[in-house]
Scaffold this motif. Sequence first.
Motif, short mmCIF file in Angstrom:
data_model
loop_
_atom_site.label_atom_id
_atom_site.label_comp_id
_atom_site.label_asym_id
_atom_site.label_seq_id
_atom_site.Cartn_x
_atom_site.Cartn_y
_atom_site.Cartn_z
N GLU A 5 -43.98 -43.80 83.61
CA GLU A 5 -44.89 -42.67 83.72
C GLU A 5 -46.34 -43.08 83.51
O GLU A 5 -47.24 -42.32 83.78
N THR A 6 -46.56 -44.30 83.02
CA THR A 6 -47.93 -44.76 82.79
C THR A 6 -48.42 -45.64 83.93
O THR A 6 -49.52 -46.16 83.87
N GLU A 7 -47.63 -45.80 84.98
CA GLU A 7 -48.03 -46.62 86.13
C GLU A 7 -49.21 -45.96 86.85
O GLU A 7 -49.25 -44.75 87.02
N THR A 8 -50.16 -46.78 87.26
CA THR A 8 -51.33 -46.27 87.99
C THR A 8 -51.43 -47.01 89.32
O THR A 8 -50.69 -47.95 89.58
N VAL A 9 -52.37 -46.59 90.15
CA VAL A 9 -52.60 -47.25 91.44
C VAL A 9 -52.90 -48.72 91.21
O VAL A 9 -52.45 -49.58 91.96
N PRO A 14 -50.16 -54.65 96.60
CA PRO A 14 -51.29 -54.55 97.53
C PRO A 14 -51.04 -53.60 98.71
O PRO A 14 -51.96 -52.91 99.14
N SER A 15 -49.82 -53.56 99.20
CA SER A 15 -49.54 -52.67 100.34
C SER A 15 -49.75 -51.20 99.96
O SER A 15 -50.28 -50.42 100.74
N ALA A 16 -49.35 -50.82 98.76
CA ALA A 16 -49.53 -49.44 98.31
C ALA A 16 -51.01 -49.13 98.10
O ALA A 16 -51.47 -48.04 98.42
N LYS A 17 -51.76 -50.12 97.62
CA LYS A 17 -53.20 -49.93 97.46
C LYS A 17 -53.87 -49.76 98.82
O LYS A 17 -54.80 -48.95 98.97
N LEU A 18 -53.42 -50.51 99.82
CA LEU A 18 -53.97 -50.38 101.17
C LEU A 18 -53.67 -49.00 101.74
O LEU A 18 -54.56 -48.35 102.30
N VAL A 19 -52.45 -48.53 101.59
CA VAL A 19 -52.10 -47.19 102.07
C VAL A 19 -52.94 -46.14 101.35
O VAL A 19 -53.44 -45.20 101.97
N PHE A 20 -53.15 -46.32 100.05
CA PHE A 20 -54.02 -45.42 99.29
C PHE A 20 -55.42 -45.39 99.91
O PHE A 20 -55.99 -44.32 100.13
N LYS A 21 -55.99 -46.56 100.20
CA LYS A 21 -57.33 -46.64 100.78
C LYS A 21 -57.38 -46.01 102.18
O LYS A 21 -58.34 -45.33 102.53
N VAL A 22 -56.36 -46.25 102.99
CA VAL A 22 -56.31 -45.66 104.33
C VAL A 22 -56.34 -44.13 104.23
O VAL A 22 -57.08 -43.47 104.96
N LEU A 52 -46.43 -44.40 95.81
CA LEU A 52 -47.54 -43.49 95.55
C LEU A 52 -47.05 -42.09 95.18
O LEU A 52 -47.63 -41.43 94.33
N GLU A 53 -45.97 -41.65 95.80
CA GLU A 53 -45.39 -40.35 95.47
C GLU A 53 -44.81 -40.37 94.06
O GLU A 53 -44.90 -39.37 93.33
#
Length: 92
Positions: A5-9, A14-22, A52-53
């Motif tokens: 529950e404490t996980e952040t972006v 890296p792939s999830a960070k890229l999707v976040f940025k997109v 991310l969800e």
Amino acid sequence: MTGSETETVEDLPPSAKLVFKVLEYNGSLTQKQIVNESMLSARTVRYALERLENIDIVEEDIYFADARQNLYTLDEQAVVADGGPDEACCAE
């Protein structure tokens, strides 16, 4: 919520960070549109969206132009609370 529950972006791959940025730059997109914008494979985008969800950064809605697809949007309140990935990556 699954996982930590404490996980952040910042903690995501890296792939999830890229999707976040997109999503941050383009607004709401379908999975196909994210694949095209990010140049990641569909499987990688699915995994990134799932991550991310899990930390409540992305919301999934119905895409009314084609009900077979979903529309993914950043939850702006969660992004502000999380601080987004830029805080750690841009400090000098």
